[in-house]
Design an enzyme around this catalytic site. Structure first.
Site, short mmCIF file in Angstrom:
data_model
loop_
_atom_site.label_atom_id
_atom_site.label_comp_id
_atom_site.label_asym_id
_atom_site.label_seq_id
_atom_site.Cartn_x
_atom_site.Cartn_y
_atom_site.Cartn_z
N GLU A 116 0.81 -1.10 -0.01
CA GLU A 116 0.07 0.01 0.09
C GLU A 116 1.08 1.28 0.08
OE1 GLU A 116 -0.85 0.04 4.80
OE2 GLU A 116 -2.03 -1.24 3.49
N TYR B 91 6.59 1.90 -8.62
CA TYR B 91 5.62 0.57 -8.51
C TYR B 91 5.02 0.06 -9.90
CZ TYR B 91 6.36 1.01 -3.45
OH TYR B 91 6.98 1.27 -2.14
#
Length: 162
Positions: free
Chosen positions: A116, A128
């Site tokens: 997260e 990411y």
């Protein structure tokens, strides 16, 4: 990419203060020293990797340029934290360390990776996404100081990578 000679190592309890220092420099709500100690002491599923440069006795940072904390549970990798020293950002260290962590987790049987991230953390999101993570959900108001949503990210197919 950094031209500095770095080694990948598993962090130890002797790195606790250096990791706490990097936490405070990297996050508005850093992990408490007790949480770092627990992560360092965990055995089996968890791993606390650092990219480290050579360092001398008096170096409070112990040469740590970046770290990643994750655990592997059955076939899932859960990335708990990734940080790069502010003086060494934008040199590819986060990408290098995350790739090494993904490879390590794959070697431990992970098929998917989860994490997260703050919705406003554009640099982390770019990293990411460049490494194949996709948004799978939102946790509304998850972060505080300031209040902000967390984006849930997932990367599948770790075993398919060579």
């Amino acid at each position: 990419m950094s031209g500095e000679a770095l080694v990948l190592e598993e962090a130890g309890l002797e790195d606790l203060e250096a990791l706490a220092l990097l936490e405070r420099r990297s996050f508005s709500h850093p992990w408490a020293v007790s949480g770092l100690r627990e992560a360092l002491a965990a055995s089996g599923r968890g791993l606390f990797l650092v990219l480290r440069a050579p360092f001398g006795r008096g170096d409070p940072e112990r040469g740590i340029r970046a770290y990643c904390v994750f655990e592997t549970v059955v076939d899932e990798m859960h990335i708990h934290n990734l940080a790069v020293h502010p003086d060494h950002r934008r040199r590819g260290l986060g990408r290098r360390l995350l790739r090494l962590a993904l490879e390590t987790a794959r070697g431990r049987g992970a098929e998917t990776a989860h994490l997260e991230v703050r919705a406003s953390n554009w640099a982390a999101l770019a990293l990411y996404r460049a490494l194949g993570f996709e948004t799978t959900g939102v946790r509304r108001g998850y972060y505080t100081g300031p209040c902000e949503d967390a984006l849930l990210l997932r990367r599948s197919g770790l075993r398919d990578q060579s």
